[in-house]
Scaffold this motif. Structure first.
Motif, PDB file in Angstrom:
ATOM      1  N   GLY A   1      13.292  48.482   6.010  1.00 51.79           N
ATOM      2  CA  GLY A   1      12.644  47.572   5.072  1.00 51.79           C
ATOM      3  C   GLY A   1      11.947  46.417   5.771  1.00 51.79           C
ATOM      4  O   GLY A   1      10.816  46.051   5.420  1.00 51.79           O
ATOM      5  N   GLU A   2      12.608  45.840   6.776  1.00 51.92           N
ATOM      6  CA  GLU A   2      11.986  44.755   7.544  1.00 51.92           C
ATOM      7  C   GLU A   2      10.752  45.257   8.285  1.00 51.92           C
ATOM      8  O   GLU A   2       9.730  44.563   8.343  1.00 51.92           O
ATOM      9  CB  GLU A   2      12.994  44.160   8.527  1.00 51.92           C
ATOM     10  N   TYR A   3      10.845  46.468   8.821  1.00 49.69           N
ATOM     11  CA  TYR A   3       9.691  47.054   9.524  1.00 49.69           C
ATOM     12  C   TYR A   3       8.507  47.236   8.565  1.00 49.69           C
ATOM     13  O   TYR A   3       7.373  46.871   8.879  1.00 49.69           O
ATOM     14  CB  TYR A   3      10.079  48.396  10.152  1.00 49.69           C
ATOM     15  N   TYR A   4       8.756  47.807   7.390  1.00 50.90           N
ATOM     16  CA  TYR A   4       7.686  48.019   6.410  1.00 50.90           C
ATOM     17  C   TYR A   4       7.091  46.693   5.939  1.00 50.90           C
ATOM     18  O   TYR A   4       5.901  46.614   5.632  1.00 50.90           O
ATOM     19  CB  TYR A   4       8.206  48.828   5.213  1.00 50.90           C
ATOM     20  N   HIS A   5       7.926  45.656   5.882  1.00 51.14           N
ATOM     21  CA  HIS A   5       7.410  44.336   5.505  1.00 51.14           C
ATOM     22  C   HIS A   5       6.449  43.810   6.574  1.00 51.14           C
ATOM     23  O   HIS A   5       5.345  43.360   6.259  1.00 51.14           O
ATOM     24  CB  HIS A   5       8.563  43.346   5.308  1.00 51.14           C
ATOM     25  N   HIS A   6       6.875  43.872   7.826  1.00 55.05           N
ATOM     26  CA  HIS A   6       6.053  43.328   8.907  1.00 55.05           C
ATOM     27  C   HIS A   6       4.834  44.212   9.218  1.00 55.05           C
ATOM     28  O   HIS A   6       3.766  43.709   9.548  1.00 55.05           O
ATOM     29  CB  HIS A   6       6.904  43.125  10.161  1.00 55.05           C
ATOM     30  N   LYS A   7       4.996  45.523   9.084  1.00 56.38           N
ATOM     31  CA  LYS A   7       3.912  46.453   9.413  1.00 56.38           C
ATOM     32  C   LYS A   7       2.886  46.576   8.285  1.00 56.38           C
ATOM     33  O   LYS A   7       1.680  46.590   8.526  1.00 56.38           O
ATOM     34  CB  LYS A   7       4.515  47.828   9.722  1.00 56.38           C
ATOM     35  N   PHE A   8       3.398  46.672   7.038  1.00 53.55           N
ATOM     36  CA  PHE A   8       2.513  46.978   5.910  1.00 53.55           C
ATOM     37  C   PHE A   8       2.448  45.870   4.847  1.00 53.55           C
ATOM     38  O   PHE A   8       1.749  46.015   3.852  1.00 53.55           O
ATOM     39  CB  PHE A   8       2.958  48.283   5.227  1.00 53.55           C
ATOM     40  N   GLY A   9       3.215  44.799   5.040  1.00 50.29           N
ATOM     41  CA  GLY A   9       3.225  43.724   4.044  1.00 50.29           C
ATOM     42  C   GLY A   9       4.038  44.056   2.806  1.00 50.29           C
ATOM     43  O   GLY A   9       3.884  43.416   1.760  1.00 50.29           O
ATOM     44  N   LEU A  10       4.924  45.064   2.887  1.00 43.69           N
ATOM     45  CA  LEU A  10       5.734  45.456   1.737  1.00 43.69           C
ATOM     46  C   LEU A  10       6.669  44.319   1.328  1.00 43.69           C
ATOM     47  O   LEU A  10       7.312  43.699   2.170  1.00 43.69           O
ATOM     48  CB  LEU A  10       6.569  46.699   2.084  1.00 43.69           C
ATOM     49  N   ASP A  11       6.762  44.064   0.032  1.00 37.30           N
ATOM     50  CA  ASP A  11       7.664  43.028  -0.473  1.00 37.30           C
ATOM     51  C   ASP A  11       9.071  43.607  -0.607  1.00 37.30           C
ATOM     52  O   ASP A  11       9.541  43.927  -1.695  1.00 37.30           O
ATOM     53  CB  ASP A  11       7.153  42.485  -1.810  1.00 37.30           C
ATOM     54  N   PHE A  12       9.720  43.772   0.538  1.00 36.55           N
ATOM     55  CA  PHE A  12      11.076  44.327   0.615  1.00 36.55           C
ATOM     56  C   PHE A  12      12.091  43.192   0.553  1.00 36.55           C
ATOM     57  O   PHE A  12      11.925  42.167   1.220  1.00 36.55           O
ATOM     58  CB  PHE A  12      11.238  45.098   1.933  1.00 36.55           C
ATOM     59  N   ARG A  13      13.135  43.378  -0.253  1.00 39.59           N
ATOM     60  CA  ARG A  13      14.184  42.370  -0.368  1.00 39.59           C
ATOM     61  C   ARG A  13      15.553  43.050  -0.364  1.00 39.59           C
ATOM     62  O   ARG A  13      15.730  44.100  -0.990  1.00 39.59           O
ATOM     63  CB  ARG A  13      14.004  41.559  -1.657  1.00 39.59           C
ATOM     64  N   CYS A  14      16.499  42.433   0.326  1.00 38.34           N
ATOM     65  CA  CYS A  14      17.816  43.051   0.507  1.00 38.34           C
ATOM     66  C   CYS A  14      18.887  41.969   0.547  1.00 38.34           C
ATOM     67  O   CYS A  14      18.728  40.963   1.241  1.00 38.34           O
ATOM     68  CB  CYS A  14      17.800  43.860   1.808  1.00 38.34           C
ATOM     69  N   LEU A  15      19.952  42.176  -0.197  1.00 39.94           N
ATOM     70  CA  LEU A  15      21.121  41.303  -0.129  1.00 39.94           C
ATOM     71  C   LEU A  15      22.310  42.105   0.378  1.00 39.94           C
ATOM     72  O   LEU A  15      22.560  43.214  -0.099  1.00 39.94           O
ATOM     73  CB  LEU A  15      21.461  40.728  -1.508  1.00 39.94           C
ATOM     74  N   ARG A  16      23.022  41.529   1.340  1.00 37.24           N
ATOM     75  CA  ARG A  16      24.290  42.139   1.772  1.00 37.24           C
ATOM     76  C   ARG A  16      25.386  41.604   0.855  1.00 37.24           C
ATOM     77  O   ARG A  16      25.786  40.446   0.939  1.00 37.24           O
ATOM     78  CB  ARG A  16      24.614  41.763   3.211  1.00 37.24           C
ATOM     79  N   PHE A  17      25.865  42.478  -0.034  1.00 38.27           N
ATOM     80  CA  PHE A  17      26.923  42.089  -0.964  1.00 38.27           C
ATOM     81  C   PHE A  17      28.299  42.267  -0.319  1.00 38.27           C
ATOM     82  O   PHE A  17      28.507  43.201   0.467  1.00 38.27           O
ATOM     83  CB  PHE A  17      26.865  42.949  -2.226  1.00 38.27           C
TER      84      PHE A  17
END
Length: 345
Positions: A177-193
């Protein structure tokens, strides 16, 4: 000339109004794996906020009549990419909340299935989100850490070497997800519950003793715990988990310094939990018989550091341990009685 200027100002005003209306329209949200621990409650929470028709629950399981009648429900197989594409296009989806996953203890019993669901499924939804410019939320877990990670406290950025396929798949999801955000600008969000505690029956997670104990004690008067009495793990009530998810999804992208954040509410041991329960249920008994889940728990964080979530998007839990015990006793008792079972307490 004055008439022309007047017409032009009206046109601009209409255009601006149109942009404003689009911006204020509620998002159309698709939830995958919707019949798991968080999905149904998440749908109820978000439907109350964004409108019943704007939140679509999906899974490969036949829903109960109550769930089906509660709002839009569709069949969605996360391993079927074309099927997912059709859903996003047909329903004009804006946000994707991806809950589909095999949890820690269940995943260890069927590693090939966990790889397919947790990793191949993640590949499908993240590529889908990229293709259709969706905002995508994927939950992670304290299980994304391992025995080499600092356990008390566990910071947002540290060594992650999990020893369950569940944990491995979640680290994979975070990094992808972080890669897709930095590479493609994807608005990826993740919480570690941490362990999420709700009145629903346990679903196969290592922290689920904190759910099972209420069901067993209220129905039978005693509980045999599969973890040692002093096993400390981070936890939160489902109310706080859903509020964290919702607040995080709504946070403006520019205030987020990370795409993956720790969130938590409290940390306790089985012994501390049972001590609080005795105040309300003085007759109940607890015994301990650790099994293979103890080894998993021993590799996980004891105390979760969520200071970055508090700093960046003002996260703050509301349900403490005493409140959690009171809520769970009341909610689990209601659920047991509604299903036609008898409560001993």
């Amino acid at each position: 000339m004055a008439l022309l200027r007047s017409i032009r100002s009206v046109v601009v005003g209409v255009r601006n109004y149109g942009v404003s209306a689009v911006q204020k329209a509620p998002p159309k949200i698709l939830i995958t794996g919707g019949l798991g621990q968080l999905g149904v409650e998440c749908a109820k929470y978000l439907r109350a906020k964004y409108g019943r028709e704007n939140v679509i629950l999906s899974d490969i399981i036949k829903p109960s009549t109550e769930i089906f009648n509660d709002g839009p429900y569709i069949f969605a197989d996360i391993l079927d990419f074309k099927g997912l594409q059709k859903i996003v296009v047909d329903h004009r989806v804006d946000w994707l909340i991806h809950f589909s996953a095999l949890l820690s203890a269940i995943g260890e019993q069927n590693v090939p299935l966990a790889v397919r669901v947790n990793i191949e499924g993640m590949h499908n939804v993240i590529e889908l989100a990229k293709q259709y410019s969706l905002r995508i939320f994927v939950p992670s877990t304290i299980g994304a850490f391992g025995p080499d990670s600092p356990r008390n406290p566990t910071p947002n950025i540290t060594v992650q070497r999990p020893r369950t396929i569940y944990g491995v798949s979640k680290v994979h999801a975070e990094l992808l997800g972080e890669y897709y955000h930095h590479k493609f600008g994807l608005d990826f969000r993740c919480l570690r519950f941490p362990g999420v505690i709700s009145s629903d029956p346990p679903g196969g997670g290592t922290t689920d003793y904190a759910i099972a104990i209420f069901h067993e004690v209220l129905r039978k008067g005693h509980y045999q715990c599969y973890l040692k009495p002093d096993t400390r793990l981070p936890m939160m009530h489902v109310r706080d988990a859903l509020r964290a998810l919702s607040e995080f999804l709504e946070a403006p992208s520019e205030i987020l310094t990370r795409r993956v954040y720790n969130v938590t509410a409290m940390s306790f041991t089985p012994e501390e939990l049972s001590d609080r329960m005795v105040k309300h249920l003085p007759e109940f008994k607890i015994t301990y018989r650790p099994d293979s889940r103890q080894e998993i728990a021993d590799s996980w964080p004891q105390v979760f550091d969520d200071s970055e979530a508090q700093r960046d998007w003002s996260w703050k839990p509301r349900v403490d341990l005493d409140t959690l015990v009171e809520l769970m006793i009341r909610e689990v008792k209601e659920k047991i009685l509604a299903n036609g079972y008898h409560c001993v307490h």
